[in-house]
Design a protein around this motif. Structure first.
Motif, mmCIF file in Angstrom:
data_model
loop_
_atom_site.group_PDB
_atom_site.id
_atom_site.type_symbol
_atom_site.label_atom_id
_atom_site.label_comp_id
_atom_site.label_asym_id
_atom_site.label_seq_id
_atom_site.Cartn_x
_atom_site.Cartn_y
_atom_site.Cartn_z
ATOM 1 N N GLU B 337 44.190 -2.348 62.880
ATOM 2 C CA GLU B 337 45.645 -2.421 62.769
ATOM 3 C C GLU B 337 46.039 -2.358 61.298
ATOM 4 O O GLU B 337 45.471 -3.086 60.480
ATOM 5 N N ALA B 338 47.006 -1.515 60.983
ATOM 6 C CA ALA B 338 47.320 -1.300 59.572
ATOM 7 C C ALA B 338 48.599 -2.017 59.147
ATOM 8 O O ALA B 338 49.592 -2.041 59.871
ATOM 9 N N TYR B 339 48.540 -2.592 57.966
ATOM 10 C CA TYR B 339 49.741 -3.087 57.294
ATOM 11 C C TYR B 339 49.939 -2.169 56.093
ATOM 12 O O TYR B 339 49.013 -1.966 55.303
ATOM 13 N N LYS B 349 47.437 -0.183 51.830
ATOM 14 C CA LYS B 349 47.185 -0.215 53.264
ATOM 15 C C LYS B 349 46.056 -1.196 53.508
ATOM 16 O O LYS B 349 44.970 -1.063 52.947
ATOM 17 N N LEU B 350 46.343 -2.215 54.319
ATOM 18 C CA LEU B 350 45.315 -3.190 54.675
ATOM 19 C C LEU B 350 45.052 -3.041 56.163
ATOM 20 O O LEU B 350 45.990 -3.034 56.958
ATOM 21 N N VAL B 351 43.794 -2.887 56.525
ATOM 22 C CA VAL B 351 43.467 -2.670 57.931
ATOM 23 C C VAL B 351 42.694 -3.878 58.461
ATOM 24 O O VAL B 351 41.664 -4.265 57.905
ATOM 25 N N THR B 352 43.215 -4.489 59.516
ATOM 26 C CA THR B 352 42.553 -5.662 60.081
ATOM 27 C C THR B 352 42.013 -5.351 61.477
ATOM 28 O O THR B 352 42.573 -4.518 62.189
ATOM 29 N N ALA B 353 40.935 -6.017 61.825
ATOM 30 C CA ALA B 353 40.360 -5.897 63.166
ATOM 31 C C ALA B 353 39.555 -7.151 63.434
ATOM 32 O O ALA B 353 38.849 -7.635 62.543
ATOM 33 N N ASN B 354 39.676 -7.701 64.624
ATOM 34 C CA ASN B 354 38.921 -8.900 65.024
ATOM 35 C C ASN B 354 38.994 -10.018 64.000
ATOM 36 O O ASN B 354 37.973 -10.586 63.627
ATOM 37 N N LEU B 357 39.516 -8.590 57.595
ATOM 38 C CA LEU B 357 40.014 -7.429 56.871
ATOM 39 C C LEU B 357 38.888 -6.400 56.925
ATOM 40 O O LEU B 357 37.784 -6.652 56.446
ATOM 41 N N ARG B 358 39.177 -5.260 57.514
ATOM 42 C CA ARG B 358 38.113 -4.280 57.745
ATOM 43 C C ARG B 358 38.060 -3.221 56.650
ATOM 44 O O ARG B 358 37.020 -2.630 56.360
ATOM 45 N N GLY B 359 39.208 -2.989 56.033
ATOM 46 C CA GLY B 359 39.217 -2.005 54.955
ATOM 47 C C GLY B 359 40.566 -1.985 54.283
ATOM 48 O O GLY B 359 41.523 -2.599 54.767
ATOM 49 N N PHE B 360 40.644 -1.287 53.152
ATOM 50 C CA PHE B 360 41.934 -1.186 52.461
ATOM 51 C C PHE B 360 41.973 0.036 51.558
ATOM 52 O O PHE B 360 40.933 0.570 51.151
ATOM 53 N N ILE B 361 43.204 0.460 51.287
ATOM 54 C CA ILE B 361 43.456 1.524 50.312
ATOM 55 C C ILE B 361 44.499 0.994 49.348
ATOM 56 O O ILE B 361 45.546 0.500 49.779
ATOM 57 N N LYS B 391 48.397 -10.685 51.645
ATOM 58 C CA LYS B 391 48.902 -9.333 51.920
ATOM 59 C C LYS B 391 49.794 -8.867 50.776
ATOM 60 O O LYS B 391 49.717 -7.745 50.306
ATOM 61 N N GLU B 392 50.619 -9.788 50.353
ATOM 62 C CA GLU B 392 51.563 -9.530 49.273
ATOM 63 C C GLU B 392 50.802 -9.219 47.982
ATOM 64 O O GLU B 392 51.066 -8.243 47.304
ATOM 65 N N ARG B 393 49.823 -10.069 47.677
ATOM 66 C CA ARG B 393 49.124 -10.028 46.402
ATOM 67 C C ARG B 393 47.758 -10.683 46.574
ATOM 68 O O ARG B 393 47.697 -11.792 47.118
ATOM 69 N N PRO B 394 46.685 -10.070 46.119
ATOM 70 C CA PRO B 394 45.391 -10.749 46.200
ATOM 71 C C PRO B 394 45.420 -11.998 45.316
ATOM 72 O O PRO B 394 45.816 -11.913 44.150
#
Ligand SMILES: Cc1cc2nc3c(=O)[nH]c(=O)nc-3n(C[C@H](O)[C@H](O)[C@H](O)COP(=O)(O)OP(=O)(O)OC[C@H]3O[C@@H](n4cnc5c(N)ncnc54)[C@H](O)[C@@H]3O)c2cc1C
Ligand code: SF4
Ligand code: SF4
Lengths: 145, 412
Positions: B337-339, B349-354, B357-361, B391-394
């Motif tokens: 799921e992408a934010y 783009k932050l991608v979450t699953a289960n 955080l599964r990946g990001f751009i 999400k906003e800022r690491p």
């Protein structure tokens, strides 16, 4: 080795450490001239809100991911364990920013290379200026096992 | 001659291995053979070299001048390993010598892949972009009026474009794919970066390919014609697996290894671009042709070769790359799921699953990106952190007080 550690409960969120860092690394001897009216680029950053705050900078990891992944060899651990950057070799690829788990290595002010805390071993302060300048011992410089 | 440790290839994986071995064994003899004629350098620097952001001297100081001496390593330059003889535990070298090993590391990296293209043989000035020598030859061959055609809009082709941008007259990039950098970006990201690169005068022909090179003109499948003075082929790289395959080792896309980096041949290890390792996100083996990966896998191999134990079990795809000041950092993959947040050239783009955080751009918004990488690598349960904040800022603040105490008060 001696490192900088955080006592979160004692941090006032005053950001003085950031100013001390920027000043110590400015190469100037007049704080007003060095900082007044300028955007500062400290190597330590205070996080938090008005309830909790704390300062974050390089942990000088003994197994440093930034060093392992650096494409140019600009990052290394010196003989005392301090993780240092040779900006002459750095090409600003930011692989180290990708790698550092604490988010404490950052672009320099002109973004051409990176900068990081070197425990003030690279400037005239000779000991961490942030720690010296903290009014409440919320950051300390000491040996922990 | 027999060495306790023999390493084929003298690049990043080899250095990781040497440093890993010397953590355990300061005595054993180490020999490195390389078919290049330089001490170790970071291959990604060749574009910065052409762009005058570094020099040959600085490139060749990836490790201090005394590195080989200090680590008591015998370095054989200009020497090719031709064949591994596992039953004798020897390696045959170019020039006819044969040397023995106790443990062997294959760190042979990858080679440029040049697909068959009509008329390519007749192109006088054609280049690959992998080694320092490639960069030197290319620099020599082009000048301020040269029209350079680059085949391949991936990381290497586009880094090459940036590298030679001040040296060439015009730059054209052709790729079969319909967007640039598809291995690390999604469609939106590709579009942002493409626009940025086009502003620097690079012309793209995507969804297209060269049908024929003839007399300084490339005719594309679409029928368009591009005139060129020089051609760079950067369509991809292939792991150098032949040595392992010929010796009977299991080879898929890369040389198969286990978590200790051992191949299926006894006492033979492999690391870096030539080898497959476990992608800890997908749980599948794959080649992760990235410099940090080469170092870390080489290091694990070195520790295991010298009697220690280091499992290489937390590898993830990850990349940091920049073009003309626009920086991109990515990690993991984008299955979930992408934010998404976008503002001008800034893209996140932050991608979450289960619950992970599964990946990001991240494009043009890379500060503290390593905190996201950590979440991906460590598979941090997102319900244990303040994900809305991060999400906003690491930020370290998003972790629990206990984690912060360990991060900022513990010994690393
Ligand atoms: C232009 C370019 C840009 C890149 N940019 C990035 C980047 O920004 N970030 C990133 O993470 N990665 C990047 N990479 C990828 C990175 O360079 C590789 O992942 C890394 O170099 C792999 O290291 P390695 O030690 O596995 O092998 P290599 O660096 O490929 O080295 C292998 C060595 O072995 C030698 N060799 C091979 N076969 C033999 C033989 N039979 N006998 C003797 N010697 C042999 C080769 O000549 C070579 O010197 C880039 C690559 C290129 C080409
Ligand atoms: S920059 Fe990050 S990874 Fe490198 S030593 Fe400091 S805390 Fe560790
Ligand atoms: S930005 Fe500089 S220090 Fe960081 S990985 Fe790249 S070359 Fe090394």
């Amino acid at each position: 080795m001696k490192r900088i550690y955080v006592n979160e409960e004692w941090c006032l969120g005053c950001h003085l450490c950031e100013y001390q860092c920027a000043f110590a690394n400015s190469g100037m001897d007049d704080m007003v001239k060095a900082l007044k009216g300028k955007t500062i680029h400290p190597r330590i950053q205070v996080e938090g809100d008005n309830k909790i705050s704390f300062a974050v900078n390089c942990r000088h990891c003994s197994d440093a991911r930034c060093v392992k992944g650096c494409i140019s060899g600009a990052l290394s651990r010196d003989k005392d364990g301090v993780v240092v950057i040779d900006t002459d070799k750095c090409v600003g690829c930011f692989t180290c920013i990708l790698s550092c788990p604490y988010g404490v290595i950052m672009p320099s002010s002109d973004h051409s290379v990176v900068q990081k805390c070197q425990l003030c071993m690279d400037n005239a302060s000779g000991e961490p200026a942030c720690v010296k300048g903290c009014p409440n011992r919320a950051i300390v410089y000491e040996e922990r096992i | 001659m027999k060495y306790d440790y023999l390493i084929i290839g003298n690049s990043i994986a080899a250095v990781g291995c040497i440093e890993g071995i010397r953590e355990n064994d300061t005595e054993g003899s180490i020999c490195v053979v390389t078919d290049e004629n330089y001490r170790v350098y970071g291959r990604p620097l060749i574009s910065y070299y052409l762009w005058n952001k570094t020099t040959e001297k600085k490139m060749l100081s990836y490790r201090p001048d005394n590195f080989y001496k200090k680590n008591d390593v015998e370095l054989m330059l200009g020497t090719r390993a031709e064949k591994i003889n596992p039953e004798k535990k020897t390696v045959s070298l170019s020039g006819g010598r044969e040397i023995g090993y106790g443990k062997l590391l294959i760190a042979a990296g990858s080679s440029p892949f040049v697909p068959p293209m009509k008329g390519l043989d007749g192109v006088e000035k054609k280049f690959s972009f992998m080694t320092l020598d490639d960069a030197k030859v290319l620099a020599e061959a082009i000048g301020k009026d040269s029209r350079v055609l680059i085949v391949g809009a991936g990381l290497i082709g586009l880094k090459c474009a940036e590298g030679i941008s001040d040296r060439a007259g015009s730059l054209t990039v052709v790729d079969l794919a319909n967007r640039i950098l598809p291995s690390i970006l999604d469609e939106k990201g590709s579009a942002i970066v493409q626009k940025h690169i086009e502003r620097r005068g690079v012309k793209f022909y995507l969804n297209d390919s060269v049908a024929e090179f003839k007399d300084g003109t490339a005719t594309l499948s679409s029928g368009k014609k591009i005139e060129y003075d020089a051609v760079v082929i950067a369509v991809g790289v292939r792991p150098n697996t032949a040595l392992a395959a010929d010796a009977g080792g299991e080879v898929n896309r890369g040389i198969a290894t286990d978590l200790k980096c051992v191949t299926t041949i006894p006492d033979v290890y492999a690391a870096g671009d030539c080898a497959e390792c476990l992608n800890s996100i997908t749980g599948k083996s794959q080649v992760l042709a990235l410099l940090p990966n080469a170092y870390m896998m080489g290091h694990a191999a070195g520790v295991n070769m010298s009697g220690g134990e280091e499992l290489y079990d937390d590898a993830i795809p990850m990349n940091a790359i920049g073009f003309w000041g626009l920086h991109i950092i990515t990690a993991g993959d984008y299955e979930g799921e992408a934010y998404v947040k976008r503002e001008g050239t800034k893209y996140k783009k932050l991608v979450t699953a289960n619950n992970n955080l599964r990946g990001f751009i991240l494009i043009d918004d890379i500060e503290r990106a390593g905190i996201y990488t950590r979440l991906v690598r460590e598979k941090t349960p997102l319900d244990e952190i303040d994900f809305e904040a991060i999400k906003e800022r690491p930020q370290e603040m998003a972790f629990s007080r206990a984690v912060r105490k360990d991060d900022l008060g513990g010994v690393k």
